[in-house]
Design a protein around this motif. Structure first.
Motif, PDB file in Angstrom:
ATOM      1  N   GLY A 120     -54.703  89.064  42.352  1.00 50.84           N
ATOM      2  CA  GLY A 120     -53.870  87.998  42.297  1.00 50.84           C
ATOM      3  C   GLY A 120     -54.357  86.571  42.467  1.00 50.84           C
ATOM      4  N   GLU A 121     -53.684  85.867  43.388  1.00 51.94           N
ATOM      5  CA  GLU A 121     -54.030  84.444  43.595  1.00 51.94           C
ATOM      6  C   GLU A 121     -54.995  84.363  44.676  1.00 51.94           C
ATOM      7  OE1 GLU A 121     -50.626  82.385  45.321  1.00 51.94           O
ATOM      8  OE2 GLU A 121     -49.913  84.152  46.374  1.00 51.94           O
ATOM      9  N   THR A 159     -47.191  96.815  51.033  1.00 51.70           N
ATOM     10  CA  THR A 159     -48.535  96.490  51.642  1.00 51.70           C
ATOM     11  C   THR A 159     -49.171  95.351  50.740  1.00 51.70           C
ATOM     12  OG1 THR A 159     -48.843  98.779  52.314  1.00 51.70           O
ATOM     13  CG2 THR A 159     -50.889  97.474  52.001  1.00 51.70           C
ATOM     14  N   ILE A 160     -49.783  94.385  51.178  1.00 52.63           N
ATOM     15  CA  ILE A 160     -50.642  93.498  50.538  1.00 52.63           C
ATOM     16  C   ILE A 160     -52.091  93.753  50.826  1.00 52.63           C
ATOM     17  CG2 ILE A 160     -50.511  91.880  52.565  1.00 52.63           C
ATOM     18  CD1 ILE A 160     -50.474  89.498  50.505  1.00 52.63           C
ATOM     19  N   VAL A 161     -52.869  93.604  49.962  1.00 51.05           N
ATOM     20  CA  VAL A 161     -54.391  93.546  50.122  1.00 51.05           C
ATOM     21  C   VAL A 161     -55.128  92.322  49.881  1.00 51.05           C
ATOM     22  CG1 VAL A 161     -56.526  94.961  49.312  1.00 51.05           C
ATOM     23  CG2 VAL A 161     -54.391  96.162  49.232  1.00 51.05           C
ATOM     24  N   LEU A 162     -55.763  91.874  50.792  1.00 49.98           N
ATOM     25  CA  LEU A 162     -56.631  90.555  50.787  1.00 49.98           C
ATOM     26  C   LEU A 162     -57.882  90.885  50.799  1.00 49.98           C
ATOM     27  CD1 LEU A 162     -54.485  88.494  53.397  1.00 49.98           C
ATOM     28  CD2 LEU A 162     -54.141  88.723  50.805  1.00 49.98           C
ATOM     29  N   ASP A 163     -58.684  89.908  49.802  1.00 47.15           N
ATOM     30  CA  ASP A 163     -60.138  90.166  49.926  1.00 47.15           C
ATOM     31  C   ASP A 163     -60.701  88.884  50.714  1.00 47.15           C
ATOM     32  OD1 ASP A 163     -60.723  92.748  48.961  1.00 47.15           O
ATOM     33  OD2 ASP A 163     -60.042  91.716  46.955  1.00 47.15           O
ATOM     34  N   ILE A 164     -61.453  88.808  51.741  1.00 47.79           N
ATOM     35  CA  ILE A 164     -61.640  87.554  52.320  1.00 47.79           C
ATOM     36  C   ILE A 164     -63.168  87.429  52.490  1.00 47.79           C
ATOM     37  CG2 ILE A 164     -61.383  86.480  54.841  1.00 47.79           C
ATOM     38  CD1 ILE A 164     -59.092  88.095  55.211  1.00 47.79           C
TER      39      ILE A 164
END
Length: 659
Positions: A120-121, A159-164
């Motif tokens: 996503g964004e 659940t949200i999955v973030l790539d950092i």
């Protein structure tokens, strides 16, 4: 170096095992696992930097729509002199001072270079200062907390999955984390999501983010999760971390990558150094199975290794017996070098740092005390994940109480901390002395945000005062009831976020059940004084008097004992009276009035009397006014020896603190 016993195995299987998911530690999760991390991090020991990639899977535990996330960026506390941490601390912590003139840049920081929703964004963020803003002292230069607005909210249970992607510069060690020469202790080092508290959690009346700035006198608060972390470091370095070692891969550029896996933990820390001497041992659980102990010693401290291991095993055994099982299969203990002492005495899940110096005599039990204390945080911080920002006493104070119990019962109640050249000091009595010998023991309450406690009182109010009133509670209700309280608290709240009310409710449940109405319908009166208030306990034996019988007036022999309440705190108290016939009478007073005179009619005279003979009221400020004797001054010196030495010991403690 590579873990030698596994070299051939991993050389054969590295291409397959390294890529496979780790075997679960716990087939059934022990915690909610709301915040789960996969992190790849590379250490550059020359530049003192980290380069990391992080995948965070966060689950909304509430019935709310979450429209923003909040993160801790703890390393920004060391970014410059303008952070709230540096303004509050002045660049020092626990006696260690920041070396601003160091040849290598002593400051630290962390920057997020990219944050995206998986599939996503791209997300933007802004620095916020929630604590400073609430206090009306807004510090726009503090960058330890960020808010991340979401265009697509996270629904209940979703659940949200973030790539950092992030990069960090480690500070020179003076406050827990960083580097010193080629030693690295890496804690609070990655972008870490705060705790979203649904309505009804702790003090939350509505759903809210609990994500405080990093303060001089505060530690941490986080949700449970699973961590899979790949650490790349020089091949010559020994690396250990939270969780279980999984595999190791050697690279052609002189580095290696180690994989660690941890479950149901609230944090992840690691260490790296080419100088560690590694000792492995095990502690056998009474119920079966074992805990693998890895001890990383400095070469110059190697002869103290057994002291650390013995202390760790004593703590494991004691907590297992009196509180509950340690569920993890391993424990790592790190001995920092003297030049990195600021990283000592810290706790992380399955991973603690101790601290000692070369040549330390066995009679000074500092390494034992630190090892016992930091292991205790596996219970009070990890298994019982209280909020260390807001209720530090709930982990540090409870842990200090158990440190005292373990040290005193393992090494002796009068010699647990020091037994050298005739000077002795127990652990619980050391906590008591720290509290009662304050210039003003009524300076403040232990309850409240740690950074808002009275100046200079954080250690006493959170650690030693709490340990002392817990020992007082034990004195009032008895050890068996106290142990039932603590076990109930542990079983009911492990892998959750307890608060003060969680504990008090259990006390109010167990005490009436076991002791009836001895102390009233509940124990709120106790906590109102010792936790929420600043009451001082001091009971004194004011006078004892014998009156002969009078045939003219028809009076029997009479004995009078007057006890005074000299502090503003009120506690029930016993009075023991010893008569010249050898008979002893035990009297009880509710301790509420300013003074109480007891009248006895015994065919004997009082020899001596003492207030609180079993020292139930461990908080009593002055033990020297607790007893009086009418023993004739001409009596043999032997009769007075014990009382005199007791008096001298207490007054010497007073004089030492005055000095």
């Amino acid at each position: 170096m590579i873990r030698s016993s596994l070299v051939l195995f991993f050389l054969a299987l590295v291409l397959t095992s390294y890529a496979q998911p780790p075997k679960p530690i716990f087939p059934v999760p022990l915690s909610p696992r709301l915040a789960n991390y996969q992190i790849d991090v590379t250490l550059d020991p020359a530049r003192k930097t980290l380069n990391g990639r992080e995948t965070l899977s966060w689950t909304n535990p509430s019935s709310d729509l979450i429209r923003e996330l909040r993160f801790h960026l703890y390393l920004n506390a060391f970014r410059n002199e303008k952070s709230t941490f540096m303004r509050e601390s002045g660049g020092q912590l626990r006696g260690d001072q920041m070396d601003r003139n160091a040849a290598v840049d002593p400051y630290g920081s962390i920057d997020i270079t990219s944050m995206k929703v998986r599939g996503g964004e791209t997300l933007a963020y802004q620095f916020i200062q929630p604590d400073d803003e609430a206090a009306g002292t807004l510090n726009k230069d503090d960058r330890t907390v960020i808010r991340v607005p979401l265009s697509q909210p996270v629904g209940p249970g979703q659940t949200i999955v973030l790539d950092i992607v992030f990069k960090a510069k480690l500070p020179k060690i003076f406050a827990r984390t960083g580097f010193s020469r080629d030693y690295f202790l890496v804690g609070q080092w990655f972008p870490k999501i705060g705790v979203y508290e649904p309505a009804g959690t702790r003090y939350a009346k509505t759903g809210q983010w609990n994500c405080h700035q990093f303060h001089a006198h505060s530690e941490f608060y986080a949700d449970y999760g699973v961590y899979d972390v790949n650490i790349t470091a020089p091949k010559a370095y020994w690396v250990s971390a939270t969780g279980l070692y999984q595999s190791e891969k050697i690279h052609s550029n002189g580095t290696k990558t180690l994989r660690y896996h941890a479950e149901d933990v609230v944090d992840f820390a690691w260490t790296a150094s080419p100088h560690f001497q590694v000792i492995e041992d095990t502690w056998k659980r009474p119920s079966g199975g074992a805990v693998a102990i890895e001890l990383l010693m400095q070469p110059e401290h190697l002869n103290q290794a057994q002291r650390h291991l013995d202390a760790a095993k004593a703590a494991l055994s004691y907590f297992d017996r009196y509180l509950g099982p340690y569920p993890f299969p391993n424990l790592t203990i790190v001995d920092p070098p003297l030049h990195a002492s600021g990283s000592g005495g810290m706790e992380y899940p399955t991973f603690i740092t101790a601290g000692t110096v070369w040549g330390l005599p066995e009679g000074i039990r500092a390494p034992e005390m630190v090892t016992v204390h930091e292991f205790g945080h596996q219970y009070f911080m990890q298994l019982l994940a209280s909020n260390e920002f807001e209720e530090a006493w709930l982990d540090e104070g409870f842990n200090q109480y158990y440190e005292g119990r373990i040290m005193d019962e393992t090494y002796g109640p009068r010699s647990a901390q020091v037994d050298l050249f005739g000077f002795r000091m127990g652990d619980l009595e050391s906590s008591r002395s720290s509290y009662v010998h304050q210039e003003n023991p009524a300076l403040g309450s232990s309850f409240g945000n740690t950074w808002q406690l009275p100046d200079g009182q954080y250690g006493v109010l959170t650690y030693t005062k709490t340990a002392t009133w817990l020992r007082t509670l034990e004195g009032l209700v008895g050890r068996p009831v106290m142990d039932e309280i603590m076990r109930t608290y542990f079983v009911r709240w492990r892998f959750r976020h307890p608060n003060a009310r969680s504990f008090i409710d259990i006390v109010n449940e167990v005490v009436p059940k076991r002791l009836g109405g001895k102390y009233g319908p509940d124990m709120n009166w106790f906590f109102d004084q010792v936790l929420y208030g600043d009451k001082v306990i001091d009971y004194a034996l004011a006078s004892i008097r014998n009156s002969p019988a009078s045939s003219q007036k028809g009076r029997r022999r009479q004995q009078r004992i007057t006890v005074q309440r000299q502090g503003d705190g009120q506690m029930p108290v016993d009075v023991r009276v010893h008569l010249d016939t050898g008979k002893e009478v035990l009297l009880f007073w509710d301790g509420k009035a300013r003074q109480r005179t007891f009248t006895l009619y015994e065919d004997a005279d009082i020899v001596w009397a003492t207030v609180d003979p079993k020292q139930k009221l461990y908080m009593d400020l002055n033990l020297n006014n607790n007893s009086l004797t009418l023993e004739p001054a001409s009596a043999p010196a032997a009769k007075f020896a014990a009382k005199f030495l007791f008096w001298v010991q207490n007054w010497m403690q007073w004089l030492a603190w005055l000095a």
